[in-house]
Design a protein around this motif. Sequence first.
Motif, mmCIF file in Angstrom:
data_model
loop_
_atom_site.group_PDB
_atom_site.id
_atom_site.type_symbol
_atom_site.label_atom_id
_atom_site.label_comp_id
_atom_site.label_asym_id
_atom_site.label_seq_id
_atom_site.Cartn_x
_atom_site.Cartn_y
_atom_site.Cartn_z
ATOM 1 N N THR A 1 43.594 5.984 49.126
ATOM 2 C CA THR A 1 44.481 7.016 48.562
ATOM 3 C C THR A 1 44.520 6.958 47.031
ATOM 4 O O THR A 1 45.330 7.623 46.413
ATOM 5 N N TRP A 2 43.640 6.168 46.437
ATOM 6 C CA TRP A 2 43.660 5.958 44.996
ATOM 7 C C TRP A 2 43.078 7.156 44.238
ATOM 8 O O TRP A 2 42.029 7.690 44.602
ATOM 9 N N THR A 3 43.751 7.556 43.172
ATOM 10 C CA THR A 3 43.235 8.588 42.284
ATOM 11 C C THR A 3 42.776 7.920 40.995
ATOM 12 O O THR A 3 43.588 7.290 40.308
ATOM 13 N N PRO A 4 41.486 8.005 40.645
ATOM 14 C CA PRO A 4 40.999 7.372 39.418
ATOM 15 C C PRO A 4 41.815 7.802 38.204
ATOM 16 O O PRO A 4 42.223 8.964 38.099
ATOM 17 N N LYS A 5 42.050 6.860 37.284
ATOM 18 C CA LYS A 5 42.902 7.187 36.139
ATOM 19 C C LYS A 5 42.309 6.690 34.828
ATOM 20 O O LYS A 5 41.450 5.810 34.808
ATOM 21 N N VAL A 6 42.783 7.291 33.738
ATOM 22 C CA VAL A 6 42.383 6.906 32.389
ATOM 23 C C VAL A 6 43.574 6.246 31.707
ATOM 24 O O VAL A 6 44.664 6.805 31.653
ATOM 25 N N ILE A 7 43.365 5.032 31.202
ATOM 26 C CA ILE A 7 44.420 4.274 30.520
ATOM 27 C C ILE A 7 44.324 4.539 29.017
ATOM 28 O O ILE A 7 43.252 4.409 28.427
ATOM 29 N N GLU A 8 45.424 4.916 28.416
ATOM 30 C CA GLU A 8 45.476 5.112 26.968
ATOM 31 C C GLU A 8 46.669 4.347 26.411
ATOM 32 O O GLU A 8 47.812 4.690 26.695
ATOM 33 N N ILE A 9 46.394 3.299 25.636
ATOM 34 C CA ILE A 9 47.436 2.516 24.985
ATOM 35 C C ILE A 9 47.339 2.787 23.483
ATOM 36 O O ILE A 9 46.281 2.566 22.894
ATOM 37 N N PRO A 10 48.390 3.285 22.853
ATOM 38 C CA PRO A 10 48.318 3.640 21.419
ATOM 39 C C PRO A 10 47.927 2.451 20.553
ATOM 40 O O PRO A 10 48.294 1.304 20.820
ATOM 41 N N GLY A 11 47.159 2.756 19.493
ATOM 42 C CA GLY A 11 46.787 1.736 18.524
ATOM 43 C C GLY A 11 47.727 1.760 17.335
ATOM 44 O O GLY A 11 48.735 2.465 17.331
ATOM 45 N N VAL A 12 47.379 0.987 16.309
ATOM 46 C CA VAL A 12 48.195 0.912 15.088
ATOM 47 C C VAL A 12 47.263 0.961 13.879
ATOM 48 O O VAL A 12 46.289 0.203 13.814
ATOM 49 N N VAL A 13 47.549 1.867 12.939
ATOM 50 C CA VAL A 13 46.804 1.901 11.686
ATOM 51 C C VAL A 13 47.362 0.795 10.785
ATOM 52 O O VAL A 13 48.541 0.820 10.415
ATOM 53 N N VAL A 14 46.523 -0.187 10.455
ATOM 54 C CA VAL A 14 46.956 -1.330 9.662
ATOM 55 C C VAL A 14 46.387 -1.210 8.252
ATOM 56 O O VAL A 14 45.169 -1.095 8.056
#
Length: 311
Positions: free
Chosen positions: A282-295
């Motif tokens: 029953t799994w739906t493939p997903k895209v993970i997006e974790i915000p970055g940081v401009v240093v």
Amino acid sequence: MKRLLMGLTLAVSVMASGIAQAQETKTLGIVALIANDALNIEVIGGATEEAKKAGWEVKVIDTQASADQANAAMKSFATQGVDAIFVLAFASSSISSGLEAAKDAKIPVATWGGEIVDGIVVTTSGLTVGEDSVKYLLDTVKAPADILAITFHPGKLCLDRGVAFEQGVAGKEGLDITYNEVTVPGQVQNGNAIASAFLTGHPEGGNPVAIWSCWDEPMQGAVAALRQSARTDVTTVSINGSRQALQLVKDGDLTATVWQPAFEEGKAVFQAILESQAATGTWTPKVIEIPGVVVTKENVDSFLAEHPNAQ
């Protein structure tokens, strides 16, 4: 004799229990783009930490950015019967034969910076950090300006970041963009050569000059070229937020790096693998997006205080 038989029975039972436990140990096969690259190390570390918490073993194969080697690694893992495969930074279209081998072996595949296609249960996106980098660059460097973009199309994360860069500069008047593809292995040295040639053709005193790199290591070479030519007028922006890049920012040699939380992405991808296996169809493939940081020089100290593991 009775005691001897009881002892033998107990020994066989212990051996059987040990064999069963060994058979139950699952394995994650990781296919690295460049195993000694700073960001690859981070994402492998995150996935490995989570895998070991779950009682899994981890095997890593370094492909040195070769799609042929990536496909061969996936086929090897499929033959070994690993329980999941995690591919780093290759476009899904370039690992089709490896995906087919995994599919035939009923092994789920996760990717770090790839497209969702049949057989892939989870991936991550490199677009967000690419957008952050080009936005910062264009906010800092005003047209008319001459910009060197160091790209790397075999790496899917760099490909996504390059798309974000192209979209960001599209339609902007007064920008003269020079695109140059870096070679791997040897990305630091090649980044130095590319930047040196660009700087020679864009001497100090003309339009504002900037260098953008789709990841930190070619930029390390570019920074060395700036030092060699005693240039302090060039804005430099790269992506990953490696320890080396953060130190360059702190020292004032690199204008900005966009830190990508690769360790957390590795952890999140492995958790998604576990969830997909528990979903039983029953799994739906997903895209993970974790915000970055401009240093930048302005926030590097506070960033390092908040992210001590980045040092």
